[in-house]
Design an enzyme around this catalytic site. Structure first.
Site, PDB file in Angstrom:
ATOM      1  N   LEU A 273       0.819  -1.222   0.000  1.00 45.19           N
ATOM      2  CA  LEU A 273       0.000   0.000   0.000  1.00 45.19           C
ATOM      3  C   LEU A 273       0.850   1.268   0.000  1.00 45.19           C
ATOM      4  CD1 LEU A 273      -2.897  -1.088   2.399  1.00 45.19           C
ATOM      5  CD2 LEU A 273      -2.844  -1.088  -0.110  1.00 45.19           C
ATOM      6  N   ARG A 274       2.153   1.114   0.172  1.00 41.99           N
ATOM      7  CA  ARG A 274       3.136   2.212  -0.003  1.00 41.99           C
ATOM      8  C   ARG A 274       3.039   3.337   1.023  1.00 41.99           C
ATOM      9  NH1 ARG A 274       5.920  -1.303  -2.712  1.00 41.99           N
ATOM     10  NH2 ARG A 274       5.566  -1.448  -4.963  1.00 41.99           N
TER      11      ARG A 274
ATOM     12  N   HIS B 261       4.160 -15.783  -3.302  1.00 43.50           N
ATOM     13  CA  HIS B 261       4.237 -15.842  -4.772  1.00 43.50           C
ATOM     14  C   HIS B 261       5.128 -16.957  -5.329  1.00 43.50           C
ATOM     15  CE1 HIS B 261       7.691 -13.464  -3.682  1.00 43.50           C
ATOM     16  NE2 HIS B 261       7.027 -12.347  -3.565  1.00 43.50           N
TER      17      HIS B 261
ATOM     18  N   ASP C 234       0.011  -9.748  -4.839  1.00 44.47           N
ATOM     19  CA  ASP C 234       1.285  -9.004  -4.768  1.00 44.47           C
ATOM     20  C   ASP C 234       1.131  -7.645  -5.453  1.00 44.47           C
ATOM     21  OD1 ASP C 234       3.878  -8.273  -4.245  1.00 44.47           O
ATOM     22  OD2 ASP C 234       4.804  -9.679  -5.653  1.00 44.47           O
TER      23      ASP C 234
ATOM     24  N   HIS D 256       3.768   1.154  -8.773  1.00 36.81           N
ATOM     25  CA  HIS D 256       4.906   2.043  -9.015  1.00 36.81           C
ATOM     26  C   HIS D 256       4.426   3.115  -9.986  1.00 36.81           C
ATOM     27  CE1 HIS D 256       7.921  -0.522  -7.141  1.00 36.81           C
ATOM     28  NE2 HIS D 256       7.416  -1.559  -7.776  1.00 36.81           N
TER      29      HIS D 256
ATOM     30  N   PHE E 192      10.715  -3.684  -9.739  1.00 31.75           N
ATOM     31  CA  PHE E 192       9.934  -4.907  -9.989  1.00 31.75           C
ATOM     32  C   PHE E 192       8.510  -4.730  -9.471  1.00 31.75           C
ATOM     33  CE2 PHE E 192      14.345  -6.232  -9.768  1.00 31.75           C
ATOM     34  CZ  PHE E 192      14.449  -7.196 -10.760  1.00 31.75           C
TER      35      PHE E 192
HETATM   36 ZN   LIG Z   1       7.795 -10.512  -2.840  1.00 33.44          ZN
END
Ligand SMILES: [Zn+2]
Length: 426
Positions: A64-65, A233, A306, A310, A324
């Site tokens: 959520l940054r 993941h 995930d 960005h 990534f």
């Molecule tokens: Zn990861």
């Protein structure tokens, strides 16, 4: 008294084995009744004819940054995008600034979420201070403040000694340890899966073994410590085989897959398009076949997105310099229906289970069911509505998705959190 009556849907609740045409009534934020021809004078009515009514989806792996990177996402915008994907609960990874490695940051996130998020938000605490891989973080006080798991996602713990101690602590606090399994010594400098395609494109590779050796290490450490270990993941055939083996041995090992890892191979990447750059990288058709087999056979417990926003400015640099990760909330259900259900690999009930009871079981959350008395978190979706994803309409602050323009068959229609409709498809 607030009441919501959802009429005439196909109610599927894997927790109780329910699959029937029925109505669902919520009252004051909890499930009050489910059955035929319910009546409730004064209730808000939502017609779900032709739609699936399921427990609210839980996404146990999101970024959520906030705090620190609010230009990419905030708790508020992330939760809105999650709701538009049918998710009623999301679990946020600790790689914020500051890192969520102590109870003050945990409490800050929970407080912000309470004020601003339209979904439930459950923070995940860091394993080590600043996720630096050296000293354990304040695991006990973070647990008391509300974290539901610990992870150094994105900055995996390289020292087996530190991971062993973390698992011992996690066990005593009854928290699962989630590991982004990547041996950085093997993957350093890589931008995509190491193989034919990386050679063809002239990009540095991330070998499958960088994941496999860490999955093996952590399964062995889980065995000696008794800790609950969850593979984030998962993406390789060997990792899936090892998780299946650990389960056969009765070890408390679980794993998640992301929709993009079963939807796309490394050969389908648009060359040098950073919307196809993620960790772990997109793998081969053989790996995807193993992931799908794992979903069918039960080695896979959870689908998680995930979601990794960005901003365009970062994703539009040269491929090697780009960060990534991709956003994932709004396309998760459509991709899962397309690749798992419409192909006949798994029944709808199993898909709903790995979006609800699966993550609830890993995290010991009292959610993921439509049982009377449970929190009224409900996802209503279609299995055949045609719609096209326009990333510029995303409710996320970021636009980094490889699925822009993709047409889906089936997707979320309404999302209900604690008895309130928080999102509806227009
Ligand atoms: Zn990861």
């Amino acid at each position: 008294m607030s009441q919501l009556l959802i009429k005439n849907g196909r109610v599927i609740d894997p927790a109780s084995g329910t699959d029937m045409l029925a109505d669902v009534l919520t009252q004051d934020g909890v499930i009050a009744a489910a059955g035929a021809n319910l009546e409730a004078a004064g209730a808000e009515v939502l017609d779900a004819t032709g739609l699936i009514v399921a427990p609210g989806f839980i996404d146990m792996h999101v970024h959520l940054r906030e705090p620190g990177f609010e230009h990419a996402e905030t708790i508020e915008t992330g939760a809105r995008a999650a709701a538009a994907g049918g998710f009623t609960s999301i679990c946020c990874m600790p790689n914020t600034l500051p890192v969520n490695d102590n109870a003050t940051v945990t409490s800050y996130i929970i407080e912000r979420a309470r004020k601003l998020a339209i979904t439930n938000v459950f923070p995940i605490g860091a394993i080590t201070k600043n996720s630096a891989g050296e000293e354990l973080s304040a695991i006990g006080s973070m647990k008391a403040a509300g974290v539901v798991a610990i992870s150094d996602d994105g900055r995996p713990v390289m020292s087996a000694r530190v991971m062993r101690r973390a698992m011992e602590f996690a066990r005593s606090f009854n928290l699962p340890v989630i590991d982004h399994c990547e041996d950085l010594n093997l993957s350093a400098g890589g931008d995509m899966h190491e193989g034919y395609e990386s050679v063809r494109l002239g990009l540095r590779g991330i070998p499958a073994s960088s994941e496999d050796v860490m999955v093996a290490r952590d399964i062995l450490l889980a065995q000696v410590t008794g800790a609950r270990f969850h593979v984030a993941h998962i993406s390789t055939r060997n990792s899936i085989a090892m998780v299946a083996y650990a389960k056969q041995r009765g070890l408390p090992v679980t794993c998640e897959v992301t929709p993009h890892h079963f939807a796309l191979t490394d050969a389908q990447m648009l060359p040098y398009d950073s919307n196809f750059k993620m960790k772990p990288p997109l793998r081969t058709a053989g790996d995807i076949a193993a992931l799908l087999d794992g979903i069918v056979a039960g080695a896979v417990d959870v689908i998680a997105t995930d979601h990794a926003p960005h901003p365009g400015s970062e994703k539009m640099q040269e491929f090697e310099k780009c960060p990534f990760g991709i956003i994932g909330f709004e396309t998760a259900l459509g991709l899962s229906l397309e690749h798992l259900v419409h192909t006949g690999k798994i029944p709808l009930t199993r898909l709903i289970a790995i979006l609800t009871t699966g993550p609830a079981g890993v995290l010991h959350l009292n959610r993921g069911t439509l049982a009377v008395g449970a929190p009224a978190d409900i996802t209503i979706f279609s299995t055949d509505m045609q719609w096209t994803y326009d990333v510029n309409q995303s409710l996320s602050k970021s636009r980094n998705s490889p699925f822009d323009g993709h047409t889906f068959r089936g997707g979320p229609v309404a999302t209900i959190v604690n008895g309130a409709i928080v999102w509806r498809r227009e």
